[in-house]
Write an enzyme that holds these catalytic residues in place. Structure first.
Site, PDB file in Angstrom:
ATOM      1  N   GLY A 130      -6.159  -1.046  -2.130  1.00 54.63           N
ATOM      2  CA  GLY A 130      -5.922   0.274  -1.556  1.00 54.63           C
ATOM      3  C   GLY A 130      -7.200   0.796  -0.925  1.00 54.63           C
ATOM      4  O   GLY A 130      -8.093   1.262  -1.620  1.00 54.63           O
TER       5      GLY A 130
ATOM      6  N   ASP B 151       0.809  -1.222   0.000  1.00 53.25           N
ATOM      7  CA  ASP B 151       0.000   0.000   0.000  1.00 53.25           C
ATOM      8  C   ASP B 151       0.842   1.271   0.000  1.00 53.25           C
ATOM      9  O   ASP B 151       0.331   2.349  -0.307  1.00 53.25           O
ATOM     10  CB  ASP B 151      -0.924   0.017   1.222  1.00 53.25           C
ATOM     11  CG  ASP B 151      -1.977  -1.060   1.148  1.00 53.25           C
ATOM     12  OD1 ASP B 151      -2.366  -1.428   0.029  1.00 53.25           O
ATOM     13  OD2 ASP B 151      -2.397  -1.559   2.211  1.00 53.25           O
TER      14      ASP B 151
END
Lengths: 404, 404
Positions: free
Chosen positions: A187, A142
Site C-alpha cells: 500500500g 489496494d
C-alpha cells in the site's frame, strides 16, 4: 458477430483469473454476438507485438475450472502507459490490429493504469467512428479505485493479511521476553490492506497492537510512546504498517535507509519501512524486534482466497461482457453495496476512474493515527467471508498456468 | 495415580498443539494411572518460576477441539538449557517442584534442545531413585532430529513452502522482463525445508529453477553461471536458498553484507542471504530481482497444515502418554516409515537424539549442488498429503489462545 479480446494488466491478485473465467463463461452465453475469445499475452504491450492466444482452444474444461482458483495473471501482465496524445501512431496501429482480428469487444482487467488504457482507447475509437466497445473490469489488492464500493482482489488480500497477522501474533507470543514484530503490508498511498490487519483481533487488546496507514503523516516519537504504553500491558506487540508510510515532510520512511529506486512510471520502489522501524525500536527501547514482509504472497496466496471476493470477481467479468454486448463502452464495472450485504453491479465513466486514488477517509482512522476504527473493520468484514474449495493434487493446489 | 505435566519448548510449529491435544486426549483414557493434566507455561523455564495451569480446567470441549488446529505453542515456549552438571541446584529444585504437584509423567514436546532437557532430567531422576517418567515428543520444522524418519511440524512447513513457492513462481512469471526471485527459507544447518520447494514444480523446467541447501558449500560464481543458463531458457527464475548458506571457508553469506554496510544507526546491517544474493544478481546480471523471506509464516500458517502431519503429531503425543504409562523414561517418540506409506511409532534412547543433527544426505543433492534429487522429493511427498478442515468464524480461522 464479432470476436472478444480480453487482457490482464498491472499487479496480479489471487482472483484476477476468476474475472477471466467470468468473461469466458459469460461470452459463451452470447453465441450470436460473440465469436472467438482471444486473450492478449502480457496485456496491451504484448498485443502490440502480435502476442495473443485463442482462449477457447487453449483451455480444456478441466483447465478452465482450475483457472478460477489460480492466482497470478494467466495471460501475463504489463505495465504500459499509452501516450497522452491520441495522434500518436500507436493508436492507429492498435486499431489496425484489433480490426485485423475482427474484435468487437475489448475487456481489460486491471487497476488505475489499466483503466487509463481503456479510457484512451475508447476515446480514440470514438474519434475514429470505430464500433469496438472498451470495458474495464476492476482489479487491485489496494482497493484504491474510486466510484466503486471495493475492488476484486482486495477481499482475498485482506483475508490473507488478517489471517497471517493473527498467526504471527500467536507465534510472537510464545516467548516470555518482550518483543515487537513489525509487519510491513503493501500500500503506497492507500492503507486499506494494512487496515485489514484489525480483523486479526479476537478480543480487546489482542494483536495487532498498533496499525499505521500512509494517509496520516507518521510521527516517530509518538509511535515509540504508544509502543511503550502497549508494552506496559502486553509482552509481545505486533505493529502493522503500510509500506508507504511518510513523515510530516512527505519523506518515505524507507528512504531514511537510503536505498531506493524508481520504476518506469516514476513510482518510488518501496521496501524497508518495516526494517527501519524494527531497527528504531531495537535502538530506542532495547527490546527484541522482528520484521515480517508479506511481499507477493499477499496478492497470490490461493489458500486464503475469500469466496465472496472470488464470486464477485467472476461476476465483475461477466457483467463486463454483458455491458459490452449491450453496447456500452468507455466504462468500468462498479460495485454498490446493499444492506444486508450483497452487491449490485453498475458502470462508471472510465475517465472519472482512471488516475484517481481512493484513500481511507480520515473518520475511519483513530484520532492519534495509531489504529483504525470499528467502522472500517465492519466495512472490510463481509469481503473476507467464505473459503472456496481449491482443487488439490498430490497435496498441492492444482493451478493451471502456461509453460514458459 | 499420579499427575501428568506437559510442556512445549523451542520454536513453534503449525501442529505442536496437535501433539498437546494428543497428550490430553490419550491421558483421559488412563483414569486409573493419570490424575490431573498440568501444562507448564513457557516450558521448564516458566515451571521453575511456578508457572503452570490445570489444562482440564482451562479448556472447555469447544476450545480443546480448536486447539488441535491452532499454530504456535499454546502453553508458551522457552529456550532454556539445563546445566551439564547434575549436581547443580536447579535439578534438586525441579524435582522438588515436580514432587510437590505429585507428577508421575513428564512429557516435553520439542526439538534438539528440548530432548537435552528430557535427557538430563531423566538421568537426574534415575540417580535419585525418582519414579517420574520423562518422555520427549519430537517437534521441529527443521526435520533435523536423528533416529526418526521425520518430525511432526516438518510436513506442514514443507507444504507451506511448496505451495507458496508455486504461487510465487506464478506471480513472478506475469511480466515479460527477465527477473530472478530469491526465496529465503528457514534452516541454518539442515536443508530439508528448502528441499521441499522442489514439490512446487508441475513440469520439468518449472520453478524453482535452482535450490541451494546449507549442506553444500555455496559457490557464488557457479551460482551466477547456473542462473544465466536458466535465464537463457526461461524469463523468470525462482531460486530457493536456505538461510544458512555458507561459502567454502564456512562464512555465512548473510555476513558478507554485514561486513560491507552499516545502517542509519551506524550498526552493521545483518541482511539475510536472500537479500545478499538478490543484490549480487542485480549487480552482476543486471536484471530485476526480488527477495522473499517466509519468516515465521512457514512455521505458523494453519491454512497450509498437512493432514498427515497433523494426524502424526496427535499420534506422537498419544504414543508418548502410552509409553510413560507403560513405565518408559529417558526416551523420545520416533517414527518408522512403512511401504505403502504409514508410520509405526517407537522409542529411542533420548541421549542418542539430543545434540545430534540430521542433515540432508549427499546422495539426495544434485552433483553440482544446485538442486535436489527426485528421491528427496519422493521422501517428502507423503508428508504433505491432505488438508484438515480448520474451524472458521467470521471468515477467519478460529484459533484458541490465552489472553496475555
Amino acid at each position: 458477430m464479432k470476436n472478444l479480446l480480453v487482457g490482464q494488466s498491472g499487479g496480479p491478485t489471487a482472483v484476477i483469473n476468476a474475472s477471466l473465467w467470468g468473461v469466458l463463461h459469460e461470452a459463451a452465453l452470447y453465441p450470436e454476438q460473440i465469436g472467438r475469445v482471444y486473450g492478449m499475452r502480457n496485456g496491451i504491450e504484448g498485443f502490440l507485438k502480435g502476442h495473443f492466444i485463442d482462449l477457447g482452444a487453449s483451455l480444456d474444461a478441466g483447465a478452465r475450472e482450475r483457472l478460477k482458483y489460480t492466482p497470478g495473471s494467466f495471460l501475463g501482465s504489463c505495465r504500459f502507459r499509452l501516450p497522452e496524445d491520441l495522434d500518436a501512431p500507436v493508436y492507429q496501429e492498435l486499431l489496425r490490429l484489433l480490426e485485423a482480428q475482427d474484435i468487437g469487444y475489448f475487456l481489460y482487467i486491471g487497476g488505475n493504469d489499466s483503466m487509463d488504457t481503456v479510457c484512451k482507447l475508447s476515446a480514440y475509437a470514438a474519434r475514429t467512428g470505430s464500433s469496438i466497445r472498451f470495458v474495464g473490469i476492476p482489479k487491485t489488492i489496494d482497493n484504491d479505485l474510486v466510484l466503486t464500493d471495493h475492488t476484486p482482489g482486495f477481499g482475498s488480500a485482506a483475508k490473507f493479511v488478517a489471517t497471517a497477522v493473527r498467526e504471527i501474533g500467536i507465534d510472537a507470543s510464545v516467548y516470555e521476553a518482550p518483543s515487537a514484530t513489525i509487519v510491513e503490508i503493501m500500500g503506497r498511498h492507500a492503507g486499506w490492506l494494512t487496515a485489514a490487519s484489525a480483523l486479526a483481533r479476537k478480543f480487546p487488546g489482542d494483536n495487532p497492537a498498533l496499525i499505521y496507514l500512509p494517509e496520516i503523516p507518521f510521527d516517530q516519537e509518538a509511535f515509540l510512546g504508544r509502543l511503550q504504553e502497549v508494552l506496559a500491558v502486553r509482552r509481545n506487540a505486533v505493529v502493522c504498517v503500510s509500506e508507504g508510510l511518510r513523515d510530516r515532510d512527505g519523506n518515505f520512511l524507507c528512504e531514511y535507509a537510503a536505498s531506493s529506486s524508481t520504476d518506469q512510471f516514476g513510482h518510488k520502489q518501496l521496501s524497508g519501512c518495516g526494517r527501519y522501524l524494527a531497527q528504531l525500536v531495537k535502538e530506542r527501547l532495547g527490546i527484541k524486534t522482528r520484521t515480517v514482509e508479506f511481499n507477493v504472497s499477499q496478492r497470490c496466496a490461493a489458500q486464503e482466497q475469500s469466496l465472496t471476493d472470488l464470486s464477485e470477481a467472476i461476476d465483475a467479468g461477466a457483467f463486463g461482457v454483458r455491458s459490452a454486448v449491450a453496447g456500452k463502452t468507455g466504462c468500468m464495472v462498479t460495485f454498490s453495496r446493499n444492506t444486508p450485504y450483497s452487491i449490485s453491479y453498475g458502470l462508471a465513466d472510465v475517465s472519472l476512474v482512471c488516475n484517481q486514488e481512493k484513500t481511507v477517509p480520515r473518520e475511519w482512522i483513530s484520532l492519534d493515527g495509531s489504529d483504525v476504527t470499528p467502522a472500517l473493520a465492519s466495512y472490510i468484514l463481509p469481503l473476507i467471508q467464505g473459503s472456496p474449495s481449491i482443487p488439490m493434487k498430490d497435496g498441492m493446489p492444482d493451478f493451471v498456468y502456461l509453460q514458459p
